[in-house]
Design a protein around this motif. Sequence first.
Motif, short mmCIF file in Angstrom:
data_model
loop_
_atom_site.label_atom_id
_atom_site.label_comp_id
_atom_site.label_asym_id
_atom_site.label_seq_id
_atom_site.Cartn_x
_atom_site.Cartn_y
_atom_site.Cartn_z
N MET A 1 -0.43 -7.64 13.80
CA MET A 1 -1.49 -7.38 12.83
C MET A 1 -0.93 -7.48 11.41
SD MET A 1 -3.93 -4.01 12.30
CE MET A 1 -2.62 -3.08 11.52
N ILE A 2 -1.74 -8.03 10.53
CA ILE A 2 -1.38 -8.17 9.12
C ILE A 2 -2.34 -7.34 8.29
CG2 ILE A 2 -1.28 -9.78 7.17
CD1 ILE A 2 -0.67 -11.97 9.33
N LYS A 3 -1.80 -6.52 7.39
CA LYS A 3 -2.64 -5.74 6.48
C LYS A 3 -2.37 -6.20 5.06
CE LYS A 3 -3.49 -1.26 6.97
NZ LYS A 3 -3.35 0.23 6.92
N VAL A 4 -3.46 -6.51 4.34
CA VAL A 4 -3.36 -7.00 2.98
C VAL A 4 -4.04 -6.00 2.04
CG1 VAL A 4 -3.91 -8.88 1.39
CG2 VAL A 4 -3.39 -9.39 3.78
N ARG A 5 -3.36 -5.67 0.95
CA ARG A 5 -3.95 -4.81 -0.07
C ARG A 5 -4.22 -5.64 -1.31
NH1 ARG A 5 -1.01 0.44 -2.72
NH2 ARG A 5 0.18 -1.21 -3.74
N ILE A 97 -11.76 -13.08 -1.06
CA ILE A 97 -11.19 -14.42 -0.99
C ILE A 97 -9.67 -14.37 -1.01
CG2 ILE A 97 -10.96 -16.59 -2.25
CD1 ILE A 97 -13.90 -16.06 -3.24
N VAL A 98 -9.12 -13.64 -1.96
CA VAL A 98 -7.67 -13.59 -2.10
C VAL A 98 -7.02 -12.94 -0.89
CG1 VAL A 98 -5.77 -12.62 -3.45
CG2 VAL A 98 -7.72 -13.66 -4.61
N LEU A 136 -2.15 -12.05 -8.76
CA LEU A 136 -0.89 -11.86 -9.48
C LEU A 136 -0.69 -10.45 -10.02
CD1 LEU A 136 -0.76 -15.12 -11.64
CD2 LEU A 136 0.42 -14.68 -9.48
N GLY A 137 -1.80 -9.73 -10.28
CA GLY A 137 -1.71 -8.46 -10.96
C GLY A 137 -1.64 -8.64 -12.47
N THR A 293 -1.84 -8.74 -5.21
CA THR A 293 -2.08 -8.65 -3.77
C THR A 293 -0.77 -8.58 -3.01
OG1 THR A 293 -4.15 -9.87 -3.97
CG2 THR A 293 -3.15 -9.81 -1.81
N THR A 294 -0.70 -7.66 -2.06
CA THR A 294 0.52 -7.48 -1.28
C THR A 294 0.19 -7.37 0.20
OG1 THR A 294 0.40 -5.07 -1.61
CG2 THR A 294 1.76 -6.31 -3.14
N VAL A 295 1.13 -7.83 1.02
CA VAL A 295 1.07 -7.62 2.47
C VAL A 295 1.83 -6.34 2.75
CG1 VAL A 295 1.61 -8.54 4.75
CG2 VAL A 295 0.89 -10.09 2.91
#
Length: 296
Positions: A1-5, A97-98, A136-137, A293-295
């Motif tokens: 599983m992949i979690k993206v914030r 989207i991102v 990118l932040g 955005t980070t994993v």
Amino acid sequence: MIKVRVPATTANMGPGFDVFGMALQYYNEIEFEEIKQGYEFYSEGKETDIPIKENLIINSFLKILRKYNYEIKGFRINISKAKIPLSRGMGSSSSCIVAAIVAANTFLGNILSKEDIIKEATEIEGHPDNVVPAFLGGMVISTMVEKQVIYSKVKVPKSLSMVVMIPNFKTSTEEARQVLPKNYTREDCVYNISRAALLVNALNNNELDKLRVAMGDKIHQEYRKTLINNADDVFRKSEEFGALAEFVSGSGPTLMAIIHEDNSEFVDKMEAFLATLDNEWEVHLLKPDFNGTTVI
């Protein structure tokens, strides 16, 4: 599983119509998991019945996987933390989207470059001002040259905080576009060019006393405020309570106030004032997000 914030974003930012965007420390977290067959979509653990054609996360996710020839028989997506409100001018569509593209890229073995991800996200969203800072932040200036996204980061003083005021009503981007005039005078264009340039340089040089002038705008805010109940009253009170500047977030109806982090009374005063209005308002004190955005 992949979690993206992925962070919320605020765009347009005073004179920076369709150009300026900033990521905020207010997040959605979305989990992506490959399963044997079919697709499942949940929001905070509850299954939803959003048609696949209307599901921006699913469509963005599948678009990238198919484009790069990753065969997936089934998947499960769960928005495990859903903070970013829909249709409030805080980049909800960009966050979907991102997050989907970053997750797809992880499944692909991270074959996409930073520029590839920005290009793919912009193609889906149609404009870069939200998707670039979401990925990118920080605060970013973004523009398009043909199909290429050109962007540059702005140095935001760490002493700044953002007060986010979210009403309990929505505005559509389409409606917010329709209220804008088709033509502008030369004076109005020069006004915005000067303020946009001043805003970037004032932030880079930590000249906070110039932000109120630098946030001036004659392109979109005065027209869009007509769609936002009590917007002028909120802006007046914000200045009275010591804000450095105010602006409409995205196409609205969320309103933003920029304050110095030492202004400890602002939020309590603003919450008390907003409680006197007809609509309900939600207030958050946030810092800019500089990680994107980070994993996780």
